[in-house]
Every structure is written in structure tokens, then in C-alpha cells.
Design a protein around this motif. Structure first.
Motif, mmCIF file in Angstrom:
data_model
loop_
_atom_site.group_PDB
_atom_site.id
_atom_site.type_symbol
_atom_site.label_atom_id
_atom_site.label_comp_id
_atom_site.label_asym_id
_atom_site.label_seq_id
_atom_site.Cartn_x
_atom_site.Cartn_y
_atom_site.Cartn_z
ATOM 1 N N GLU A 152 0.844 -1.183 0.000
ATOM 2 C CA GLU A 152 0.000 0.000 0.000
ATOM 3 C C GLU A 152 0.883 1.238 0.000
ATOM 4 O O GLU A 152 1.742 1.396 0.863
ATOM 5 C CB GLU A 152 -0.926 0.045 1.205
ATOM 6 C CG GLU A 152 -1.859 1.249 1.186
ATOM 7 C CD GLU A 152 -2.883 1.244 2.310
ATOM 8 O OE1 GLU A 152 -3.728 2.161 2.351
ATOM 9 O OE2 GLU A 152 -2.834 0.306 3.136
ATOM 10 N N ARG A 153 0.676 2.079 -0.988
ATOM 11 C CA ARG A 153 1.465 3.307 -1.127
ATOM 12 C C ARG A 153 0.589 4.513 -0.839
ATOM 13 O O ARG A 153 -0.472 4.691 -1.458
ATOM 14 C CB ARG A 153 2.041 3.403 -2.544
ATOM 15 C CG ARG A 153 2.796 4.691 -2.821
ATOM 16 C CD ARG A 153 4.050 4.802 -1.995
ATOM 17 N NE ARG A 153 4.710 6.088 -2.202
ATOM 18 C CZ ARG A 153 5.711 6.537 -1.462
ATOM 19 N NH1 ARG A 153 6.164 5.789 -0.464
ATOM 20 N NH2 ARG A 153 6.264 7.691 -1.698
ATOM 21 N N GLN A 154 1.020 5.349 0.115
ATOM 22 C CA GLN A 154 0.326 6.583 0.440
ATOM 23 C C GLN A 154 1.106 7.768 -0.105
ATOM 24 O O GLN A 154 2.345 7.783 -0.061
ATOM 25 C CB GLN A 154 0.171 6.731 1.957
ATOM 26 C CG GLN A 154 -0.783 5.741 2.597
ATOM 27 C CD GLN A 154 -0.867 5.952 4.101
ATOM 28 O OE1 GLN A 154 0.133 5.922 4.801
ATOM 29 N NE2 GLN A 154 -2.074 6.179 4.589
ATOM 30 N N THR A 155 0.414 8.743 -0.626
ATOM 31 C CA THR A 155 1.047 9.963 -1.112
ATOM 32 C C THR A 155 1.540 10.778 0.088
ATOM 33 O O THR A 155 1.105 10.544 1.223
ATOM 34 C CB THR A 155 0.063 10.810 -1.928
ATOM 35 O OG1 THR A 155 -0.993 11.243 -1.059
ATOM 36 C CG2 THR A 155 -0.523 10.006 -3.078
ATOM 37 N N PRO A 156 2.431 11.759 -0.144
ATOM 38 C CA PRO A 156 2.856 12.622 0.967
ATOM 39 C C PRO A 156 1.680 13.274 1.690
ATOM 40 O O PRO A 156 1.686 13.396 2.911
ATOM 41 C CB PRO A 156 3.750 13.651 0.265
ATOM 42 C CG PRO A 156 4.327 12.899 -0.896
ATOM 43 C CD PRO A 156 3.213 12.020 -1.368
ATOM 44 N N ALA A 157 0.664 13.700 0.927
ATOM 45 C CA ALA A 157 -0.505 14.334 1.553
ATOM 46 C C ALA A 157 -1.247 13.346 2.443
ATOM 47 O O ALA A 157 -1.699 13.690 3.544
ATOM 48 C CB ALA A 157 -1.438 14.890 0.476
ATOM 49 N N GLU A 158 -1.371 12.114 1.970
ATOM 50 C CA GLU A 158 -2.078 11.097 2.749
ATOM 51 C C GLU A 158 -1.291 10.685 3.983
ATOM 52 O O GLU A 158 -1.856 10.438 5.056
ATOM 53 C CB GLU A 158 -2.348 9.867 1.879
ATOM 54 C CG GLU A 158 -3.351 10.101 0.758
ATOM 55 C CD GLU A 158 -3.407 8.948 -0.216
ATOM 56 O OE1 GLU A 158 -4.462 8.773 -0.854
ATOM 57 O OE2 GLU A 158 -2.399 8.213 -0.350
ATOM 58 N N ALA A 159 0.031 10.599 3.826
ATOM 59 C CA ALA A 159 0.881 10.147 4.933
ATOM 60 C C ALA A 159 1.228 11.275 5.895
ATOM 61 O O ALA A 159 1.677 11.023 7.019
ATOM 62 C CB ALA A 159 2.164 9.524 4.383
ATOM 63 N N GLY A 160 1.031 12.517 5.451
ATOM 64 C CA GLY A 160 1.345 13.652 6.304
ATOM 65 C C GLY A 160 2.826 13.891 6.480
ATOM 66 O O GLY A 160 3.272 14.393 7.510
#
Length: 264
Positions: A152-160
Motif C-alpha cells: 500500500e502506497r500513500q502519497t505525501p498528503a495522505e501520509a502527512g
């Protein structure tokens, strides 16, 4: 028009495209992959390589340390770290090559595209090694009884954060790589050699890149501060003489260290 030059450029672009097709990185969301046995090292599917990132003109260089050979940038970093100066230790640490681990994988749903190399950092690497070391899981790359991996890959915005986040979960069910014997033979025996996909710079090439990084071609002397900001020795309207002298001293110290290591 120089047709030979045009053909040469076309071949170069085609070669770059072909090389990039050998790599895979997760897109935002969830994907499933399977690490497969590496045909060029059947004992270990993981390949650890070292790189210098943003070493002058934002270029990336493979470090010769990847193959146990001397690296002038690492030597210079060691020298800076040994001076006892905190700022120079920080700059030396920044110059050290960073490890990137790769594993040969097939992407579920895209098996016909063949084996690609997935590159990841220390956290993911440790998680995968921990699973493999667990006797309840064992060899997750086994062609018949191995296990797929949910990524699962989260974007910088999603990961904070600045870089995003990648999480992995090894699936509990044991499954074959494929039920197609012909495809399995191709996947296991027709893999590119990862180390041949990168160009290892010579010792002198890296030394020149380091010299350019430390002494950029402009009208003012520049060095890099501990927070990654370029600091110039040229005074500004808000910069006093003491600040300029300190920056100049740091620049001179780094340049002296370079000269003493390579030019004496």
C-alpha cells in the motif's frame, strides 16, 4: 541534417526506455506483487546497492561501495566526520552513500510483462527480512509454496510527511508464482542482471563530481549548511561581517580537507 546523429539519439532514448521498463514502483493505492528467486544469485533475492543522491546538478551516482571498491566521496565524508567539528560531521554524514535495496518481482495482473526490480528503503527491507526469518512464513519466494505481498502506497498528503509511506503485508496463503509451466520457466530464467542496468562511475569521475559539488562554478564561494540550504560567502544587506567570516571559514575548512585528501 546529420542522420547519424539523429539515429544515435533515437537509440539512446530507446535504450533509456528499455532500461526503465526493468523497474517497478508502487503507485498510490494497493498492489500485489510476488518476489521471485533471483536467477543471478539463487541464494538471496535481495540486492543492496549504494547511491549518492543530488551530488552536484542534482545527479545520482552509483557508489563503487556497492561492489566493495573505493569511493572518494565516502573517503572525504569519513575525513570530515573525523575532524571533531559538528557542522563538518553533519556534512560528512550527508555525503555518505545511501543504501537502496532491490528485489525481483512480478506484479499480479501483469505477469506477462516479466520480472521487474522493486527498489525500497530500510524500513520495508527490515519488515520483509523479519517475515522471512519467521519460521511460520519462511521462504516467501518459493515458486510453488511462496506468498504474495500486498503493498500500500500513500502519497505525501495522505501520509502527512514529505515522502509518502509504503507499507507491506505478506499474505498468509501459500500460492504458486504461476500455474503456467512455460511462463514460470521464462520468469525464473530470463531475468535482467540488476547491476548491469546501472553505470558505475570511475574513482576519478566521482572525485571530479565531488570537487564540482564543493566548488560550484559561480562568482561566489558556496557551501552547504546543516539544514541543506546553500550558504554563500557574499554578504547581504542583513548579513554582518562576523557571519560572513564564519561561513568563509567553514568553506575553507571543507576545501582544505578535500585538498589534503586528494591533492597532497
Amino acid at each position: 541534417m546529420d542522420l547519424n546523429a539523429i539515429k544515435s539519439k533515437l537509440e539512446s532514448l530507446q535504450s533509456q526506455t528499455s532500461t526503465s521498463n526493468n523497474f517497478w514502483k508502487p503507485e498510490p493505492g494497493k498492489q500485489v506483487v510476488r518476489i521471485v528467486p533471483y536467477s543471478h544469485n539463487k541464494d538471496n533475492p535481495f540486492v543492496e546497492l549504494f547511491f549518492h543522491y543530488n551530488l552536484g546538478q542534482n545527479k545520482t551516482y552509483m557508489s563503487p561501495l556497492s561492489f566493495g571498491r573505493p569511493d572518494p566521496v565516502q573517503e572525504f565524508a569519513d575525513k570530515l566526520k573525523s575532524t571533531g567539528d559538528k557542522d563538518e560531521w553533519i556534512q560528512g554524514k550527508r555525503l555518505e552513500p545511501k543504501m537502496r535495496t532491490f528485489a525481483p518481482v512480478i506484479v499480479r495482473g501483469q505477469e506477462s510483462e516479466g520480472v521487474k526490480f522493486w527498489g525500497f528503503g530500510k524500513t520495508v527491507y527490515q519488515e520483509l527480512l523479519s517475515v522471512i526469518a519467521d519460521p511460520d512464513y519462511g521462504d516467501i519466494t518459493d515458486p510453488v509454496n511462496g506468498r504474495d505481498i500486498m503493498i500500500e502506497r500513500q502519497t505525501p498528503a495522505e501520509a502527512g510527511n514529505q515522502y509518502g509511506k509504503t507499507t507491506v503485508r505478506v499474505k498468509p496463503n501459500q500460492t504458486p508464482i504461476t500455474d503456467n509451466k512455460e511462463m514460470l520457466e521464462t520468469l525464473l530464467n530470463s531475468q535482467p542482471n540488476l547491476t548491469e542496468l546501472y553505470t558505475e562511475p570511475s574513482y576519478d569521475d566521482l572525485k571530479e563530481a565531488l570537487a564540482t559539488y564543493l566548488n560550484p562554478d559561480n562568482d561566489v564561494d558556496t557551501t552547504t549548511t546543516s539544514n541543506g540550504v546553500a550558504a554563500t560567502t557574499a554578504p547581504t544587506t542583513n548579513t554582518g561581517t562576523a557571519t560572513t567570516a564564519t561561513t568563509t571559514k567553514k568553506t575553507d575548512d571543507v576545501e582544505d580537507a578535500f585538498d589534503s585528501l586528494f591533492n597532497s
